[in-house]
Scaffold this active site. Structure first.
Site, PDB file in Angstrom:
ATOM      1  N   HIS A 137       1.177  -1.423   0.192  1.00  0.00           N
ATOM      2  CA  HIS A 137       0.291  -0.192   0.456  1.00  0.00           C
ATOM      3  C   HIS A 137       0.648   1.386   0.290  1.00  0.00           C
ATOM      4  O   HIS A 137       2.077   1.334   0.971  1.00  0.00           O
ATOM      5  CB  HIS A 137      -0.666   0.595   0.909  1.00  0.00           C
ATOM      6  CG  HIS A 137      -0.312   0.252   2.471  1.00  0.00           C
ATOM      7  ND1 HIS A 137      -0.040   1.223   2.433  1.00  0.00           N
ATOM      8  CD2 HIS A 137       0.612  -0.884   3.582  1.00  0.00           C
ATOM      9  CE1 HIS A 137       0.848   0.885   4.212  1.00  0.00           C
ATOM     10  NE2 HIS A 137       0.740  -0.251   4.314  1.00  0.00           N
ATOM     11  N   ASP A 138       0.412   2.241  -0.315  1.00  0.00           N
ATOM     12  CA  ASP A 138       0.968   3.797  -0.162  1.00  0.00           C
ATOM     13  C   ASP A 138       2.008   3.546  -1.398  1.00  0.00           C
ATOM     14  O   ASP A 138       2.473   5.420  -0.923  1.00  0.00           O
ATOM     15  CB  ASP A 138       0.888   4.040   0.571  1.00  0.00           C
ATOM     16  CG  ASP A 138      -1.025   4.437   1.440  1.00  0.00           C
ATOM     17  OD1 ASP A 138      -1.151   5.094   0.805  1.00  0.00           O
ATOM     18  OD2 ASP A 138      -0.766   3.324   2.658  1.00  0.00           O
TER      19      ASP A 138
END
Ligand code: UDP
Length: 218
Positions: A140-141
């Site tokens: 994620h991210d």
């Protein structure tokens, strides 16, 4: 309007990715031809059951629209070829294997190649001509630049920024950053196979080992 698809490079990378390219078209119910382009060829030949030709021969094929996946691991060559394709109005083509997992809010630019067993989780931005080889993941991210290359089995954890032209070797593990302080792999950096990267890596250097350290040039 006829369409023609191509894998640029008929060496190791290209021959590994053409089955992925076939999966991509099958999923789209598209029965167009996929050829290899390789500038080492002088005449049109067959490679793994596909016609293979040099770039000039590809340009002279009659199709109205042409799509190319640049299946060459060297990112500088990928960029050079991408610029040439843009000048010739040939589209970059993204391909992914049937079992690639995509989660939420993913933005991947054109020309990506995602091999079998790759996972891309949520809230991820990826630039042009990204290569993620077998079993790599992006958590994620993460923000990944243009022409970035992951060898097989790269573990790219959350909140990591990888700048243009970085190369991450087989089985490397990159520690997660935080939203305030992402771990950054600098432009053109090389992470050696099996490295365990625990902190940001400056642009242009090579890191190896556990914990990963800069490999000084002799
Ligand atoms: N190649 C090409 N045009 C170029 C540069 C390379 O057609 O401008 C071809 C080259 O002839 C070779 C392939 O791309 O067949 C690159 O193969 P290599 O084994 O060096 O790398 P890999 O397949 O592992 O990316």
């Amino acid at each position: 309007m006829t369409k023609l698809y191509a894998i640029y490079g008929a060496s190791g990378c290209g021959r590994s990715l053409i089955p992925v390219a076939r999966q991509q078209l099958l999923r789209e119910n598209n029965n167009a031809e996929i050829v290899f382009i390789d500038d080492a060829l002088t005449e049109i030949t067959l490679v793994n059951g596909h016609r293979a030709m040099n770039y000039q021969q590809f340009l002279s094929q009659p199709a109205a629209h042409k799509y190319v996946q640049i299946a060459i691991a060297n990112s500088a060559i990928r960029e050079k070829i991408a610029n040439k394709l843009a000048q010739d109005n040939v589209f970059l083509w993204s391909i992914s294997a049937d079992n690639v997992i995509f989660m939420d809010n993913i933005d991947i630019a054109e020309g990506a190649a995602l091999s079998p067993f790759v996972t891309v989780t949520s809230n991820i931005q990826i630039g042009k001509c990204f290569h993620a080889n077998l079993y790599s993941y992006v958590e994620h991210d993460c923000i990944i630049g243009d022409y970035v290359t992951f060898a097989p089995g790269v573990k790219c954890n959350g909140n990591i920024h990888i700048e243009d032209h970085a190369y991450i070797g087989t089985g490397a593990v990159i520690k997660q950053g935080t939203p305030d302080k992402p771990l950054v792999i600098g432009k053109g950096a090389v992470v050696g196979m099996g490295a365990v990267v625990t902190k940001s890596v400056p642009a242009g250097v090579t890191v190896v080992g556990n914990p990963a350290r800069i490999l000084e040039k002799k």
